[in-house]
Design an enzyme around this catalytic site. Sequence first.
Site, PDB file in Angstrom:
ATOM      1  NE  ARG A   1       7.760  -2.377   6.000  1.00 59.25           N
ATOM      2  CZ  ARG A   1       6.428  -2.422   6.073  1.00 59.25           C
ATOM      3  NH1 ARG A   1       5.704  -2.066   5.030  1.00 59.25           N
ATOM      4  NH2 ARG A   1       5.823  -2.827   7.161  1.00 59.25           N
TER       5      ARG A   1
ATOM      6  NE  ARG B   1       6.004   0.174  10.685  1.00 60.25           N
ATOM      7  CZ  ARG B   1       4.916   0.038   9.938  1.00 60.25           C
ATOM      8  NH1 ARG B   1       4.917   0.509   8.691  1.00 60.25           N
ATOM      9  NH2 ARG B   1       3.858  -0.549  10.397  1.00 60.25           N
TER      10      ARG B   1
ATOM     11  NE  ARG C   1      -4.441  -1.036  10.214  1.00 63.07           N
ATOM     12  CZ  ARG C   1      -3.385  -0.412   9.693  1.00 63.07           C
ATOM     13  NH1 ARG C   1      -3.468   0.822   9.328  1.00 63.07           N
ATOM     14  NH2 ARG C   1      -2.253  -1.073   9.525  1.00 63.07           N
TER      15      ARG C   1
ATOM     16  NE  ARG D   1       1.958  -4.176  11.522  1.00 63.92           N
ATOM     17  CZ  ARG D   1       3.008  -4.000  10.740  1.00 63.92           C
ATOM     18  NH1 ARG D   1       4.175  -4.533  11.051  1.00 63.92           N
ATOM     19  NH2 ARG D   1       2.896  -3.292   9.651  1.00 63.92           N
TER      20      ARG D   1
ATOM     21  CE  LYS E   1      -2.229  -0.728   3.851  1.00 62.36           C
ATOM     22  NZ  LYS E   1      -1.667  -1.952   4.444  1.00 62.36           N
TER      23      LYS E   1
HETATM   24  P1  AMP Z   1       0.573   0.962   9.325  1.00 65.87           P
HETATM   25  O1  AMP Z   1       1.718   1.888   9.169  1.00 65.87           O
HETATM   26  O2  AMP Z   1      -0.590   1.329   8.471  1.00 65.87           O
HETATM   27  O3  AMP Z   1       0.954  -0.484   9.213  1.00 65.87           O
HETATM   28  O4  AMP Z   1       0.043   1.151  10.826  1.00 65.87           O
HETATM   29  C1  AMP Z   1       0.873   0.878  11.937  1.00 65.87           C
HETATM   30  C2  AMP Z   1       0.036   0.748  13.200  1.00 65.87           C
HETATM   31  O5  AMP Z   1      -0.671   1.961  13.456  1.00 65.87           O
HETATM   32  C3  AMP Z   1      -1.043  -0.298  13.107  1.00 65.87           C
HETATM   33  O6  AMP Z   1      -0.554  -1.603  13.404  1.00 65.87           O
HETATM   34  C4  AMP Z   1      -2.023   0.188  14.159  1.00 65.87           C
HETATM   35  O7  AMP Z   1      -1.572  -0.087  15.465  1.00 65.87           O
HETATM   36  C5  AMP Z   1      -1.959   1.704  13.980  1.00 65.87           C
HETATM   37  N1  AMP Z   1      -2.950   2.176  13.012  1.00 65.87           N
HETATM   38  C6  AMP Z   1      -2.718   2.723  11.800  1.00 65.87           C
HETATM   39  N2  AMP Z   1      -3.845   3.036  11.159  1.00 65.87           N
HETATM   40  C7  AMP Z   1      -4.849   2.668  11.995  1.00 65.87           C
HETATM   41  C8  AMP Z   1      -6.260   2.718  11.892  1.00 65.87           C
HETATM   42  N3  AMP Z   1      -6.870   3.196  10.816  1.00 65.87           N
HETATM   43  N4  AMP Z   1      -6.966   2.233  12.945  1.00 65.87           N
HETATM   44  C9  AMP Z   1      -6.387   1.757  14.050  1.00 65.87           C
HETATM   45  N5  AMP Z   1      -5.051   1.668  14.200  1.00 65.87           N
HETATM   46  C10 AMP Z   1      -4.276   2.123  13.185  1.00 65.87           C
END
Ligand code: AMP
Length: 282
Positions: A127, A139, A88, A150, A13
């Site tokens: 990554r 991260r 999400r 996740r 993404k």
């Molecule tokens: P990402 O970078 O999109 O993988 O997001 C990293 C982490 O941020 C996720 O594992 C969640 O803990 C939190 N997070 C990001 N976007 C959301 C969302 N829309 N709703 C809830 N938690 C989120």
Amino acid sequence: MRIILLGPPGSGKGTQAQRLIERYGIVQLSTGEMLRAAVAAGTPVGLKAKEIMAGGGLVPDDVVVGIIADRIEQPDAKKGFILDGFPRTVPQAEALDELLKHRRLKLDAVIELRVNESALLDRVETRVAQMRERGEEIRVDDTPEVLTKRLASYRSQTEPLIHYYSERRKLSTVDGMMTIDEVTRAIHRLLLALGAVEPKNHAKSAQAKFKDKTAAKAGPAKPGAKKAAKTAKNSAKAAKKSGKAKKASGGAKKAAKKTVRRIAKKGPKKGPKKVTKKRAKR
Ligand code: AMP
């Protein structure tokens, strides 16, 4: 253009969003990045989110909805945006619908990047290795253990969105197992087909080439067909003007169509002009 990229962690993404912003000049709104920034800055939102994110869970809906509501108000989001990592959950999707409706904004597409789960761990490992090479900070949630969590969050809370958006006829799916370039091209084709983006000049010239080719295949244009069409149009107009309007112009149009069809097939007869005019008068 307003689109959502949907897919599990590691589905690409972020990579695709980067390419889309370059190509279409719109902004990427990644809740994950915003939350990481909040954590780094130690804001109240960051403090709330820190532990949850480190454990691979989802931050509460009201927190992320609040962030997105503020963000789409910013001037740089006026031209359009790509939502990456949001919504999400179904409540987040419902909140987004409300936000957009309130602002009279339309969602152009929800693009699901479909990938084999078995490939995801490899991708995230790659990554991490690349980030390490570039000397970037890794991260905390990019470990095999947290990734498993996740993925579980994705399956239970985010996957229902596939049904949510397909019911609303918004969902399009792209094979995320293709190469990065192929996925980008597939997304572009999709956006073109949906009318979310304008065909660029190169696409127009490709269309022109295609037309030339078809014309060449069909053989030379029948002389007189264009002229006959013009005559037909004029006589229909004239008939309409002269009181006997509907009937006559209908007849003229029919006759004209016939003439055009015949000419397109066989080439012009002598004096198509006269034929159509006469019929128009009747
Ligand atoms: P990402 O970078 O999109 O993988 O997001 C990293 C982490 O941020 C996720 O594992 C969640 O803990 C939190 N997070 C990001 N976007 C959301 C969302 N829309 N709703 C809830 N938690 C989120």
